[in-house]
Design an enzyme around this catalytic site. Structure first.
Site, PDB file in Angstrom:
ATOM      1  N   LYS A 221      31.873 -39.429  15.784  1.00 12.22           N
ATOM      2  CA  LYS A 221      32.135 -39.315  17.224  1.00 12.22           C
ATOM      3  C   LYS A 221      33.600 -39.007  17.525  1.00 12.22           C
ATOM      4  CE  LYS A 221      28.001 -41.498  18.986  1.00 12.22           C
ATOM      5  NZ  LYS A 221      27.318 -42.676  19.506  1.00 12.22           N
ATOM      6  N   ARG A 255      23.736 -46.296  12.817  1.00 12.28           N
ATOM      7  CA  ARG A 255      23.084 -44.984  13.007  1.00 12.28           C
ATOM      8  C   ARG A 255      24.065 -43.901  12.586  1.00 12.28           C
ATOM      9  NH1 ARG A 255      23.035 -41.028  16.811  1.00 12.28           N
ATOM     10  NH2 ARG A 255      21.062 -40.014  17.318  1.00 12.28           N
TER      11      ARG A 255
HETATM   12  C1  8Y7 Z   1      23.719 -42.945  19.784  1.00 11.94           C
HETATM   13  C2  8Y7 Z   1      22.351 -42.745  20.014  1.00 11.94           C
HETATM   14  C3  8Y7 Z   1      23.366 -40.820  20.036  1.00 11.94           C
HETATM   15  C4  8Y7 Z   1      24.200 -44.271  19.608  1.00 11.94           C
HETATM   16  C5  8Y7 Z   1      21.914 -45.010  19.882  1.00 11.94           C
HETATM   17  C6  8Y7 Z   1      25.605 -38.708  18.513  1.00 11.94           C
HETATM   18  C7  8Y7 Z   1      20.871 -40.801  20.456  1.00 11.94           C
HETATM   19  C8  8Y7 Z   1      25.250 -38.770  19.922  1.00 11.94           C
HETATM   20  N1  8Y7 Z   1      24.335 -41.713  19.782  1.00 11.94           N
HETATM   21  N2  8Y7 Z   1      21.451 -43.763  20.051  1.00 11.94           N
HETATM   22  N3  8Y7 Z   1      22.148 -41.422  20.178  1.00 11.94           N
HETATM   23  N4  8Y7 Z   1      23.254 -45.268  19.660  1.00 11.94           N
HETATM   24  N5  8Y7 Z   1      21.066 -46.054  19.913  1.00 11.94           N
HETATM   25  O1  8Y7 Z   1      26.788 -38.315  18.280  1.00 11.94           O
HETATM   26  O2  8Y7 Z   1      25.380 -44.569  19.451  1.00 11.94           O
HETATM   27  O3  8Y7 Z   1      24.827 -39.003  17.611  1.00 11.94           O
HETATM   28  S1  8Y7 Z   1      23.541 -39.087  20.208  1.00 11.94           S
END
Ligand code: 8Y7
Length: 274
Positions: A221, A255
């Site tokens: 990020k 994640r």
């Molecule tokens: C997150 C996410 C994204 C996160 C959860 C990216 C869909 C942006 N980020 N879901 N999603 N937590 N739960 O850079 O931080 O992956 S999308």
């Protein structure tokens, strides 16, 4: 934690959730055989590398991204979910904030819903999750993906995100989602500046008082890019540093895009911390 018949054991180790984006590139519309094959291959690789959950998403939540229709989102993700559940023995989450997408995705075999609006976008979401005994990830966002990075402001980011998640938990449970199927996430990068993201991570342990498993998504990020002065392709080490920190301050699930590196970082941190 039991989600639609599949168990996720929390506390013994950190779980790594691999990211599977099924947003089409400029050469296809998504859902074609080639896309599905590629998605399955990438999922199998992430599972081989140690992912125990896979998050499948059909709508980009990048800052400024535009929403896609329910039909389009389903056309992208359903063939992939069906193909993946038969081939890998991990939990599948569907990254959507729309009940009309979540319902067919759960019928197709997904085990949990990753709602990046923590139930604020769709009043029907909680009952869809509850009825199917699925897991639910409640992620905090301030604003919408399109507007969230337009000068977000907080008095105290940690107490505001904490209070907002507490309210989402209350709504989820009032609508029948089992207390033990709820996961919380402060939503790193979703309506937050670099300073807000760092503050949330520094004070991550304050979210333990909500008594729910904690998921953190920092992977590649922009706050990491801002600290290191590096582009997306050079943020693996910075991501791994945040993964280690998050584990030592209460994260149960991380994640990530780069599964191999972060599984190693997580296993090493588990040996020191757990
Ligand atoms: C997150 C996410 C994204 C996160 C959860 C990216 C869909 C942006 N980020 N879901 N999603 N937590 N739960 O850079 O931080 O992956 S999308």
């Amino acid at each position: 934690m039991n989600c639609r018949g599949k168990t996720l054991t929390l506390g013994d180790r950190t779980h790594v959730m691999g990211i599977l984006n099924v947003t089409p590139d400029s050469f296809s519309d998504g859902g074609c055989y080639f896309d599905v094959q590629r998605a399955v291959a990438h999922t199998q690789l992430m599972v081989q590398e140690g992912a125990t959950l896979v998050d499948i998403g059909g709508e980009s939540s990048r800052p400024g991204a535009l929403p896609v229709s329910v039909d389009e989102e389903l056309a992208r993700i359903l063939p992939v979910i069906r193909a993946v559940v038969d081939r890998v023995d991990v939990l599948i989450s569907v990254d959507t904030y729309k009940a009309e997408v979540a319902q067919p995705a759960l019928e197709a075999g997904a085990h949990l819903v990753n709602d990046i609006t923590a139930l604020r976008a769709d009043a029907a979401m909680a009952s869809v999750v509850a009825r199917r005994e699925a897991g639910l990830i409640l992620m905090h966002i301030k604003g919408t993906p399109r507007t969230m990075q337009q000068a977000p402001q907080y008095d105290d980011v940690v107490s505001e995100v904490h209070a907002s998640l507490q309210e989402s938990i209350r709504i989820a449970e009032a609508q029948g989602v089992a207390a033990e199927r709820i996961i919380i996430d402060p939503g790193i990068g979703f309506g937050k500046t670099t300073a807000h993201n760092l503050e949330l991570l520094k004070r991550l342990s304050e979210f333990r008082s909500l008594n729910k498993p904690l998921l953190i998504g920092t992977s590649r990020k922009s706050f990491i890019g801002n600290v290191l002065g590096l582009p997306i392709s050079e943020r693996v080490e910075g991501t791994a540093a945040t993964v280690c920190w998050a584990i030592a301050h209460g994260a149960d699930i991380v994640r990530v895009h780069d599964v191999k590196a972060n599984v190693r970082a997580a296993l090493m941190t588990d040996a020191l911390y757990r």
